[in-house]
Scaffold this motif. Structure first.
Motif, PDB file in Angstrom:
ATOM      1  N   LEU A  99     -34.812 -22.589 -21.523  1.00 46.54           N
ATOM      2  CA  LEU A  99     -35.275 -23.417 -22.623  1.00 46.54           C
ATOM      3  C   LEU A  99     -34.117 -24.172 -23.260  1.00 46.54           C
ATOM      4  CD1 LEU A  99     -37.769 -24.121 -24.357  1.00 46.54           C
ATOM      5  CD2 LEU A  99     -37.133 -22.232 -25.854  1.00 46.54           C
ATOM      6  N   ARG A 103     -33.335 -28.375 -23.419  1.00 46.94           N
ATOM      7  CA  ARG A 103     -33.020 -29.119 -24.646  1.00 46.94           C
ATOM      8  C   ARG A 103     -31.731 -29.903 -24.478  1.00 46.94           C
ATOM      9  NH1 ARG A 103     -35.736 -27.346 -29.295  1.00 46.94           N
ATOM     10  NH2 ARG A 103     -33.988 -28.019 -30.580  1.00 46.94           N
ATOM     11  N   THR A 148     -41.981 -25.010 -26.161  1.00 47.37           N
ATOM     12  CA  THR A 148     -40.998 -24.054 -26.667  1.00 47.37           C
ATOM     13  C   THR A 148     -41.678 -22.774 -27.132  1.00 47.37           C
ATOM     14  OG1 THR A 148     -39.525 -25.849 -27.372  1.00 47.37           O
ATOM     15  CG2 THR A 148     -39.172 -23.685 -28.366  1.00 47.37           C
ATOM     16  N   THR A 184     -32.711 -22.806 -30.443  1.00 47.44           N
ATOM     17  CA  THR A 184     -33.682 -23.600 -31.200  1.00 47.44           C
ATOM     18  C   THR A 184     -33.195 -24.029 -32.578  1.00 47.44           C
ATOM     19  OG1 THR A 184     -34.731 -21.619 -32.139  1.00 47.44           O
ATOM     20  CG2 THR A 184     -35.528 -22.408 -29.997  1.00 47.44           C
ATOM     21  N   TYR A 189     -39.048 -20.024 -34.749  1.00 46.56           N
ATOM     22  CA  TYR A 189     -39.093 -19.731 -33.321  1.00 46.56           C
ATOM     23  C   TYR A 189     -38.621 -18.307 -33.043  1.00 46.56           C
ATOM     24  CZ  TYR A 189     -40.086 -24.610 -32.171  1.00 46.56           C
ATOM     25  OH  TYR A 189     -40.686 -25.834 -32.044  1.00 46.56           O
TER      26      TYR A 189
END
Length: 257
Positions: A99, A103, A148, A184, A189
């Motif tokens: 993840l 990004r 996400t 994040t 999150y």
């Protein structure tokens, strides 16, 4: 046990009629050991991907080789709970790192110039184009937010399954919290990831309560916690089995600190 029972049910094991009279016990253990071997290969692949994301291909190759050949890793080739637990932990970590990599790729891609529309000089077609671009940007942000959240939920479920397999995996929770926040930069999150991490292992005491075995469950947990084995004995055993990996691991801790 549930994991192995599920695999045995799928492959129809054990079919006693297929076993000969020669070493039936050895043949009975052969299939579970093959399954553990497949998991060990999968663990090596996960470790390679994690290290490649974080430190590059060269470090990943070295780490994978050490993981595959060091004496202490014999544990993940036997029929132990750790063997089943490790793929869940590594998959959870890999999803978080993947993840973060996504990004980074998104932020490094060339962004479209977004100039503010000027009411006096802007043509209607240009205004519509800018509005369309803003709408597409909003849709992309919404899609990325949903992606996400879904990724973090799946990652949390995997770590929850690891804890459900064997409780000491809860020591990975602080690592996961730090990684999720670093990727994040949003506390919500972290909460999204943490909820399944805690809910999945709760299935164990809930099942014990519903089946009337809560007292036995509590006694079992207390017995595991109060085992009379000092930490220094465990460290000494680790050093005796695999001094090279022990020294490398301690050196890594000192370097990280």
């Amino acid at each position: 046990q549930i994991f192995l029972a599920g695999i045995f049910n799928i492959i129809g094991f054990p079919n006693v009629e297929t076993f000969g009279e020669k070493n039936p016990v050895e043949q009975l253990y052969l299939v579970p050991r093959v399954i553990m071997g497949v998991l060990a290969v999968f663990d090596t692949f996960l470790l390679y991907r994690i290290t490649e994301y974080r430190y590059g291909r060269n470090v990943a190759i070295i780490a994978s080789i050490l993981f595959a050949v060091m004496p202490f890793t014999w544990m993940i080739r036997r029929i132990f709970l750790e063997t089943i637990q490790l793929p869940f932990i590594l998959t959870s970590i890999l999803l978080i790192l993947n993840l973060g990599r996504g990004r980074q790729l998104q932020s490094s891609s060339p962004s479209q110039s977004q100039s503010k529309p000027q009411k006096d000089t802007e043509q209607p077609s240009q205004l519509q184009k800018n509005q369309q671009q803003q709408l597409e940007q909003t849709q992309k942000q919404s899609y990325h937010s949903e992606y996400t959240k879904l990724t973090l939920i799946i990652s949390g479920i995997f770590l929850g399954l690891a804890i459900f397999t064997k409780i000491p995996a809860f020591t990975m929770i602080p690592l996961g919290i730090i990684m999720v926040y670093m990727v994040t930069r949003k506390k919500k999150y972290v909460l999204v990831w943490l909820i399944p991490v805690l809910l999945v292992p709760m299935l164990w005491p809930i099942h014990a309560t519903l089946s009337g075995d809560m007292n036995d469950w509590i006694d079992g947990v207390r017995y595991q916690v109060n085992r009379d084995r000092p930490l220094i004995n465990t460290i000494n055993t680790f050093f005796q089995i695999d001094p090279v990996l022990f020294i490398l691991g301690m050196g890594g801790l000192v370097y990280s600190a």
